[in-house]
Design a protein around this motif. Structure first.
Motif, PDB file in Angstrom:
ATOM      1  N   PHE A 102     -30.319 -58.936  64.106  1.00 34.65           N
ATOM      2  CA  PHE A 102     -30.084 -58.954  62.662  1.00 34.65           C
ATOM      3  C   PHE A 102     -31.393 -58.876  61.883  1.00 34.65           C
ATOM      4  CE2 PHE A 102     -25.775 -60.415  63.724  1.00 34.65           C
ATOM      5  CZ  PHE A 102     -25.071 -59.525  62.922  1.00 34.65           C
ATOM      6  N   TYR A 103     -32.451 -59.466  62.412  1.00 34.88           N
ATOM      7  CA  TYR A 103     -33.749 -59.327  61.750  1.00 34.88           C
ATOM      8  C   TYR A 103     -34.218 -57.864  61.828  1.00 34.88           C
ATOM      9  CZ  TYR A 103     -38.627 -59.760  60.535  1.00 34.88           C
ATOM     10  OH  TYR A 103     -39.846 -59.600  59.933  1.00 34.88           O
ATOM     11  N   SER A 104     -34.058 -57.244  62.996  1.00 33.31           N
ATOM     12  CA  SER A 104     -34.445 -55.839  63.158  1.00 33.31           C
ATOM     13  C   SER A 104     -33.608 -54.929  62.256  1.00 33.31           C
ATOM     14  CB  SER A 104     -34.298 -55.406  64.622  1.00 33.31           C
ATOM     15  OG  SER A 104     -35.177 -56.152  65.434  1.00 33.31           O
ATOM     16  N   LEU A 105     -32.325 -55.243  62.135  1.00 28.08           N
ATOM     17  CA  LEU A 105     -31.459 -54.484  61.233  1.00 28.08           C
ATOM     18  C   LEU A 105     -31.948 -54.617  59.792  1.00 28.08           C
ATOM     19  CD1 LEU A 105     -28.924 -52.767  60.772  1.00 28.08           C
ATOM     20  CD2 LEU A 105     -27.605 -54.913  60.663  1.00 28.08           C
ATOM     21  N   LEU A 109     -33.004 -51.611  57.356  1.00 24.94           N
ATOM     22  CA  LEU A 109     -32.403 -51.400  56.032  1.00 24.94           C
ATOM     23  C   LEU A 109     -33.428 -51.526  54.914  1.00 24.94           C
ATOM     24  CD1 LEU A 109     -29.037 -53.362  56.451  1.00 24.94           C
ATOM     25  CD2 LEU A 109     -29.377 -50.875  56.462  1.00 24.94           C
ATOM     26  N   GLY A 110     -34.429 -52.351  55.144  1.00 24.66           N
ATOM     27  CA  GLY A 110     -35.460 -52.565  54.125  1.00 24.66           C
ATOM     28  C   GLY A 110     -36.672 -51.686  54.301  1.00 24.66           C
ATOM     29  N   ASN A 111     -36.542 -50.648  55.155  1.00 26.28           N
ATOM     30  CA  ASN A 111     -37.662 -49.725  55.401  1.00 26.28           C
ATOM     31  C   ASN A 111     -38.936 -50.469  55.781  1.00 26.28           C
ATOM     32  OD1 ASN A 111     -36.148 -47.371  54.822  1.00 26.28           O
ATOM     33  ND2 ASN A 111     -36.343 -47.835  52.643  1.00 26.28           N
ATOM     34  N   GLY A 112     -38.779 -51.454  56.666  1.00 25.14           N
ATOM     35  CA  GLY A 112     -39.925 -52.206  57.155  1.00 25.14           C
ATOM     36  C   GLY A 112     -40.315 -53.396  56.295  1.00 25.14           C
ATOM     37  N   GLN A 113     -39.572 -53.644  55.232  1.00 22.01           N
ATOM     38  CA  GLN A 113     -39.860 -54.792  54.357  1.00 22.01           C
ATOM     39  C   GLN A 113     -39.757 -56.071  55.177  1.00 22.01           C
ATOM     40  OE1 GLN A 113     -37.413 -54.950  50.845  1.00 22.01           O
ATOM     41  NE2 GLN A 113     -37.658 -57.164  50.663  1.00 22.01           N
ATOM     42  N   VAL A 114     -40.847 -56.828  55.272  1.00 19.51           N
ATOM     43  CA  VAL A 114     -40.897 -58.017  56.114  1.00 19.51           C
ATOM     44  C   VAL A 114     -40.293 -59.223  55.406  1.00 19.51           C
ATOM     45  CG1 VAL A 114     -42.422 -59.578  57.372  1.00 19.51           C
ATOM     46  CG2 VAL A 114     -42.903 -57.130  57.343  1.00 19.51           C
ATOM     47  N   ASN A 115     -40.523 -59.337  54.107  1.00 21.33           N
ATOM     48  CA  ASN A 115     -39.991 -60.483  53.362  1.00 21.33           C
ATOM     49  C   ASN A 115     -38.519 -60.257  53.052  1.00 21.33           C
ATOM     50  OD1 ASN A 115     -42.499 -61.731  53.322  1.00 21.33           O
ATOM     51  ND2 ASN A 115     -43.111 -60.643  51.467  1.00 21.33           N
ATOM     52  N   LEU A 120     -32.229 -57.426  49.948  1.00 19.40           N
ATOM     53  CA  LEU A 120     -32.095 -57.064  51.358  1.00 19.40           C
ATOM     54  C   LEU A 120     -30.881 -57.756  51.977  1.00 19.40           C
ATOM     55  CD1 LEU A 120     -33.221 -55.382  53.580  1.00 19.40           C
ATOM     56  CD2 LEU A 120     -34.954 -57.118  53.999  1.00 19.40           C
ATOM     57  N   TYR A 121     -30.654 -59.009  51.605  1.00 21.86           N
ATOM     58  CA  TYR A 121     -29.452 -59.700  52.087  1.00 21.86           C
ATOM     59  C   TYR A 121     -28.194 -59.008  51.573  1.00 21.86           C
ATOM     60  CZ  TYR A 121     -32.054 -63.523  54.150  1.00 21.86           C
ATOM     61  OH  TYR A 121     -32.886 -64.263  54.944  1.00 21.86           O
ATOM     62  N   GLN A 122     -28.230 -58.499  50.346  1.00 21.86           N
ATOM     63  CA  GLN A 122     -27.083 -57.776  49.805  1.00 21.86           C
ATOM     64  C   GLN A 122     -26.818 -56.498  50.597  1.00 21.86           C
ATOM     65  OE1 GLN A 122     -24.944 -59.086  47.627  1.00 21.86           O
ATOM     66  NE2 GLN A 122     -26.290 -60.864  47.775  1.00 21.86           N
TER      67      GLN A 122
END
Length: 176
Positions: A102-105, A109-115, A120-122
């Protein structure tokens, strides 16, 4: 209302020699909170314990057959507990894998966005729209927040140690 985790935290504030029973005697605790899905099952099983044993039937098999000797029942019980211990270890590794998934997903979905942002949760929630998932949106989001936080930690461990690290980590609570 107390959760098991809150009770354990309270133990840290008391003399280490005290048992959980002693803590319970000191505190006026009327209700211990369970996760909702477990709570619902618990209520069913509490009203009718045979439902619990039927649910366990696959693991117990014919353990309680009145024709069996005590030696046979004890042997089967021992083997059942041993299988459960291995299954618990296996389930822990699978849980770590899925938390990491789920973190990798979220990274995908966030194009590599780490935070992990609310946006992103939406996006994660939108991907999980399915009639198969019957949890409330707030429960799903809470699970995702917990799982991605753990997944982030596992991801960092795997980057530093190796992808096999999920197998090698000691057996500790994953929500700590």
């Amino acid at each position: 209302m107390y959760s098991v985790g809150r009770l354990i935290q309270q133990l840290n504030n008391y003399d280490k020699e005290l048992t959980l029973e002693a803590l319970l005697e000191k505190k006026e605790i009327s209700v211990i909170a369970l996760p909702q899905d477990i709570h619902n099952l618990f209520q069913t099983w509490k009203k009718n314990p045979s439902h619990f044993w039927k649910a366990c039937g696959a693991q117990l098999g014919t353990l309680w057959d009145s024709e069996k000797s005590i030696e046979s029942v004890a042997t089967e019980a021992y083997l059942a507990v041993r299988r459960l211990r291995v299954r618990r270890l296996w389930d822990t590794i699978l849980w770590r894998f899925y938390a990491n998934f789920f973190y990798s997903l979220a990274l995908l979905l966030g194009n590599g966005q780490v935070n992990m942002s609310d946006g992103l949760y939406q996006r994660l929630l939108k991907v999980l729209q399915s009639e198969k998932i019957t949890d409330e949106i707030a429960v799903i989001e809470g699970n995702l927040r917990s799982w991605t936080a753990a997944g982030s930690r596992y991801h960092k461990i795997c980057l530093r140690l190796d992808k096999g690290a999920l197998f090698l980590l000691p057996q500790v609570p994953d929500n700590v």
